[in-house]
Design a protein around this motif. Structure first.
Motif, short mmCIF file in Angstrom:
data_model
loop_
_atom_site.label_atom_id
_atom_site.label_comp_id
_atom_site.label_asym_id
_atom_site.label_seq_id
_atom_site.Cartn_x
_atom_site.Cartn_y
_atom_site.Cartn_z
N PHE A 9 56.49 43.22 -10.25
CA PHE A 9 55.39 43.17 -11.19
C PHE A 9 54.10 43.64 -10.53
CE2 PHE A 9 52.86 40.99 -14.48
CZ PHE A 9 53.58 41.44 -15.58
N LYS A 10 53.89 43.09 -9.35
CA LYS A 10 52.68 43.35 -8.57
C LYS A 10 52.59 44.83 -8.23
CE LYS A 10 49.32 41.99 -6.02
NZ LYS A 10 48.22 41.20 -6.34
N LYS A 11 53.74 45.38 -7.78
CA LYS A 11 53.75 46.78 -7.38
C LYS A 11 53.43 47.69 -8.55
CE LYS A 11 56.34 47.00 -3.15
NZ LYS A 11 57.69 46.69 -2.70
N ARG A 12 54.01 47.34 -9.73
CA ARG A 12 53.77 48.14 -10.91
C ARG A 12 52.29 48.15 -11.25
NH1 ARG A 12 58.18 46.73 -15.18
NH2 ARG A 12 59.87 47.87 -14.23
N LYS A 13 51.73 46.96 -11.16
CA LYS A 13 50.32 46.80 -11.51
C LYS A 13 49.45 47.67 -10.60
CE LYS A 13 47.28 43.03 -12.73
NZ LYS A 13 47.01 41.64 -12.41
N THR A 14 49.79 47.62 -9.32
CA THR A 14 49.00 48.43 -8.38
C THR A 14 49.16 49.91 -8.69
OG1 THR A 14 50.48 47.23 -6.89
CG2 THR A 14 48.30 47.72 -6.07
N LYS A 15 50.37 50.29 -9.09
CA LYS A 15 50.62 51.69 -9.42
C LYS A 15 49.78 52.11 -10.62
CE LYS A 15 55.16 52.89 -7.72
NZ LYS A 15 56.54 52.61 -8.06
N VAL A 16 49.79 51.23 -11.63
CA VAL A 16 49.02 51.52 -12.84
C VAL A 16 47.55 51.70 -12.49
CG1 VAL A 16 48.20 50.54 -15.00
CG2 VAL A 16 50.62 50.40 -14.41
N LEU A 17 47.09 50.79 -11.63
CA LEU A 17 45.68 50.83 -11.22
C LEU A 17 45.38 52.11 -10.45
CD1 LEU A 17 44.99 47.16 -10.22
CD2 LEU A 17 44.01 48.42 -12.14
N ALA A 18 46.36 52.49 -9.60
CA ALA A 18 46.16 53.69 -8.80
C ALA A 18 46.23 54.90 -9.70
CB ALA A 18 47.24 53.76 -7.73
#
Lengths: 269, 341, 252
Positions: free
Chosen positions: B332-341
């Motif tokens: 979940f966390k990784k996805r969120k960071t990806k979206v943010l990036a």
């Protein structure tokens, strides 16, 4: 030598980690400190033969590891360094407590349960401290201490000690290297050199303290330390603390593994 | 000889924290009253020195092994008792946080064991009287060794008491005491010798550093008495609370005494389970009966093997669940960071 | 803005149980001037700086900053106007982060946190070290430490900058950076150094101190090219003016 490098590495690693910007890092330091202490109290209040109730408490460090994006491998490696210590303390238990008990058909000495319990507690408590310092910088922590009314003198002193540890360890490392290059066969500092080896470093340290004092003085220091002001507590801080407290209390009162286990065995039957 | 969180009970940890905070408050007042702000950086930097010095391996002649310094006595001699105590407290806090040496709950225990006995007992009552008539090499030798030995013996005995009162590990009072005291006799001797070597060196090179601290009206007779009275009151208070706990429920303290005197051995074999459930009950954090009722079903207290089996299965499942949540959170966390990036 | 002149009059100083280390020093620094103070080891340069900063007090003679005399009473006022950068940045950077260190001085003068932030960010920007703001001093390179130490003094907004060996132990690129930085400041500057090439580039006036006395005081271009004078004070021509080490051809 390994010791010296290792501790320098420790300090740098945690200092670096504490500067990350994740939801956990952004929480108020006081909240993180209080949550950690509450967690520790809950763990420590477990009986000496308690194992099952401790298991749910692994949840807390694990979630922090993930949410704070901490390198679990590196931190666990740090943890392994100190593992022999607790094994040394706990290993006497199996010898001293030899009453046998049956667990699921196996008979083992009760001491092993005590040992395992201490072992788990030790790892959880140490991890909790490490997680605190990897998500909260020394500076933020000292601001939290100021909120808790810890006197300025102590806080400033703590910060100075922290700051100069790395300077002095580096200095020590250079001295040690110079010493060992000229005394290749020796295991440690020879007794004839005890005084002058540590003493020289100490003298330089005292001279440094004088210069540091001058540097502080020249910038208007008058014995008062003005700490960094930090953000106010907001609702997410309260929520974080309340959430974890609730979880800890529930995990303490209700034996979750037994509950899950009996549900499971019940279903099979 | 750092006390670990895992070995203490919250009551012992809390009580010791209260006592050491009281002592720290006193020493802070003293340091501030002496109005010597020069001492603040000195405390910090010398504290860092002791921290670093703990990593020096000193070869112990004739043994092939090496030892290191604890530093409590050295701090007291260099900085005086109040500043020395505070410097030790800083060192211990950093060790607890960064190195897992001792913990946050055991912090009070450690400050007391390593800081109080050296700075407030061994230094004023042993080191100072022995060097009262003027500092000489001989004086430094005897004073450092005797005071280091005394400081460490007191600290070690304090560890024994704290551990036994907490009752988290099974050790008999006599064996544990014998073990700790004798080991710390050796450690104290080494500590004393190293301290002596360092102090002698400093005294030869810069005598004024040692003399200044030694000449300080460090502990007037009144304040020593005050501290001792405060300590006695604390001990009585702590003892009172503990004995209240002990009398309501035969927990840690009583249980430890029971063990060492061997009374518990008299119990019939069928008593094991009752003893176990007693222990189980009594180690609960709050003296609350409902609290304990639920603990009957815990792994060890139960009589039937079925519960312990379900305990093991449950434990495994709980662990698995935790790991699963971790993985999900991670993804979940990784996805969120990806979206943010 | 930098309107204070610095005056040193008939200064004498000796450490307890030691010979006189400063003997009758006098000189005046006008606002905006940049002065190099050079001399052999033990000539009394560092002692002079300590006397000016009020860390030590002279046996006789006086030091005036503007129209204020340096005494124990005037120290807070004096230290607001003078900023000193130490030789070893590790002595100066005593807080856990660069930002905190730069904020230490302003906070001691009880400025509002807003004003403190303003000053710190300005100082860091002036030395091009904004990106180092949250770093711990032990993670900085030698050059970065030097820059951070300068920022920690600039945040006090001093009129006069006093620097002890600003380019020692730096690699060539970092040294160049510091020299550029120093030359960009409009403050009155007093720089002690053994790096005579740096003095050539940064200071229009040079004072040579020899055995506690002024051996020469004048234009840098004249003093640093006078090999006889330099030699008699235990110094040498700046490297850039020395004969070529390969072919031996002279430059002066």
């Amino acid at each position: 030598m390994a010791d010296i490098k290792n501790s320098l590495y420790n300090i740098r690693l945690f200092d670096e980690l504490s500067l990350k910007k994740t939801p956990i890092h952004n929480l108020h330091p006081l909240i993180k400190l209080l949550t950690t202490i509450f967690y520790l109290v809950m763990i420590v209040s477990m009986g000496k033969h308690e194992i099952s109730r401790l298991i749910p408490f692994i949840f807390y460090p694990m979630l922090i590891f993930v949410l704070a994006e901490l390198p679990a491998y590196q931190i666990i490696k740090r943890l392994l360094f100190i593992e022999p210590l607790i094994i040394g303390v706990g290993i006497l238990n199996p010898l001293l407590e030899q009453q046998l008990i049956a667990i699921g058909g196996f008979e083992i000495s009760k001491g092993w349960i005590t040992f395992l319990s201490i072992f788990i507690k030790y790892n959880l408590t140490v991890t909790a401290c490490i997680l605190l310092i990897s998500t909260t910088s020394m500076l933020q922590l000292s601001a939290a201490l100021r909120i808790l009314r810890v006197p300025r003198v102590f806080v400033l002193q703590l910060l100075l000690t922290y700051r100069y540890i790395s300077v002095l360890i580096e200095e020590l490392f250079r001295m040690y290297r110079a010493y060992s290059l000229r005394a290749p066969q020796q295991k440690g500092i020879h007794k004839n050199a005890w005084g002058s080896f540590a003493g020289h470093l100490l003298l330089r340290t005292i001279e440094r303290a004088q210069r540091v004092y001058q540097a502080m003085n020249l910038r208007g220091f008058s014995g008062e330390y003005h700490a960094k002001s930090i953000k106010k507590l907001n609702s997410s801080d309260y929520l974080y603390f309340a959430g974890w407290s609730l979880f800890f209390v529930i995990a303490k009162i209700i034996n979750i593994p037994i509950l899950i286990g009996s549900l499971f065995t019940g279903v099979i039957k | 000889m750092h006390m670990a969180d895992a070995l203490i009970s919250p009551i012992v940890g809390g009580a010791m924290l209260a006592v050491s905070t009281t002592v720290a408050a006193h020493s802070i007042k003293k340091v501030q009253n002496s109005l010597d702000e020069k001492k603040i950086p000195l405390m910090g930097v010398v504290g860092a020195f002791v921290f670093a010095a703990q990593m020096i391996n000193f070869a112990i002649p004739g043994t092939g092994s090496s030892g290191h310094i604890g530093g409590g006595m050295l701090l007291a001699i260099l900085l005086g008792p109040h500043a020395g105590f505070l410097a030790m407290a800083s060192i211990l806090l950093i060790q607890a946080l960064f190195f897992g040496d001792g913990g946050l709950l055991a912090y009070g225990c450690n400050v007391l064991n390593l800081g109080f006995y050296t700075c407030y007992i061994a230094y004023p009552l042993i080191f100072k009287p022995l060097t009262k008539k003027g500092i000489t090499i001989n004086n430094i030798f005897y004073a450092s060794i005797i005071s280091s030995l005394a400081g460490l013996q007191l600290g070690a005995f304090s560890v024994v008491l704290q551990t036994l009162i907490s009752g988290k590990t099974e050790l008999s009072f006599s064996t544990f005491t014998l073990f700790m005291q004798s080991i710390h006799l050796a450690i104290g001797l080494v500590e004393g010798l190293i301290t002596c070597a360092v102090v002698t060196f400093i005294w030869k090179a810069r005598p004024e550093i040692i003399e200044r601290t030694n000449a300080e009206e460090a502990l007037g007779s009144i304040s020593t008495r005050k501290i001792l009275i405060a300590m006695v009151i604390c001990v009585i208070a702590v003892g009172g609370i503990l004995s209240w706990f002990a009398s309501s429920y035969p927990d840690g303290l009583e249980w430890a005494i029971e063990k060492t005197t061997g009374i518990s051995e008299l119990e019939a074999p069928e008593g094991i389970h009752t003893t176990l459930s007693n222990i189980q009950n009594n180690t609960a954090f709050l003296p609350d009966y409902d609290f304990k009722e639920s603990s009957n079903e815990s792994l060890l207290a139960s009589d039937n093997a079925g519960t312990s089996v379900s305990g093991i299965i449950g434990g495994v499942f709980t662990l698995a669940l935790i790991v699963l949540i971790g993985f999900v959170a991670n993804i979940f966390k990784k996805r969120k960071t990806k979206v943010l990036a | 803005m930098f309107q204070h002149k610095l005056e040193v009059r008939n200064l004498h100083f000796s450490y307890p149980h030691s010979h006189e280390i400063i003997k009758d020093l006098s000189f005046t620094v006008s606002p905006g001037e940049s002065i190099g103070i050079i001399g052999a080891n033990g000539a009394g340069k560092s002692t002079l700086l300590m006397l000016i900063m009020g860390v030590l007090f002279s046996d006789s003679g006086e030091i005036m900053v503007g129209d204020i005399c340096v005494t124990k009473k005037t120290l807070p006022l004096i230290r607001e106007k003078l900023g000193m950068v130490f030789q070893d940045p590790d002595d100066q950077l005593f807080m856990p982060t660069v930002y905190e260190d730069a904020a230490f001085g302003p906070r001691n003068y009880k400025l509002s946190e807003k004003e403190v932030e303003n000053r710190v960010l300005n100082a860091l920007e002036a030395v091009g070290a904004l990106h180092l703001k949250d770093k711990a001093p032990f993670k900085l390179s030698g050059g970065e430490k030097r820059i951070a130490a300068i920022a920690s003094v600039l945040s006090m907004q001093p009129d006069i900058l006093i620097m002890d060996e600003p380019t020692s132990a730096l690699d060539p690129k970092s040294r160049r950076k510091i020299i550029k930085l120093l030359n960009s400041f409009t403050h009155t500057k007093l720089i002690t150094s053994h790096d005579l090439d740096m003095i050539m580039e940064s200071c229009e006036r040079t004072i040579i101190i020899d055995k506690g006395q002024i051996a020469a005081d004048g234009k840098t271009s004249e003093i640093l090219t006078n090999s006889v004078l330099l030699d008699s004070c235990g110094l040498e021509l700046p490297l850039s003016l020395q004969n070529c080490t390969v072919c031996g051809s002279a430059k002066v």
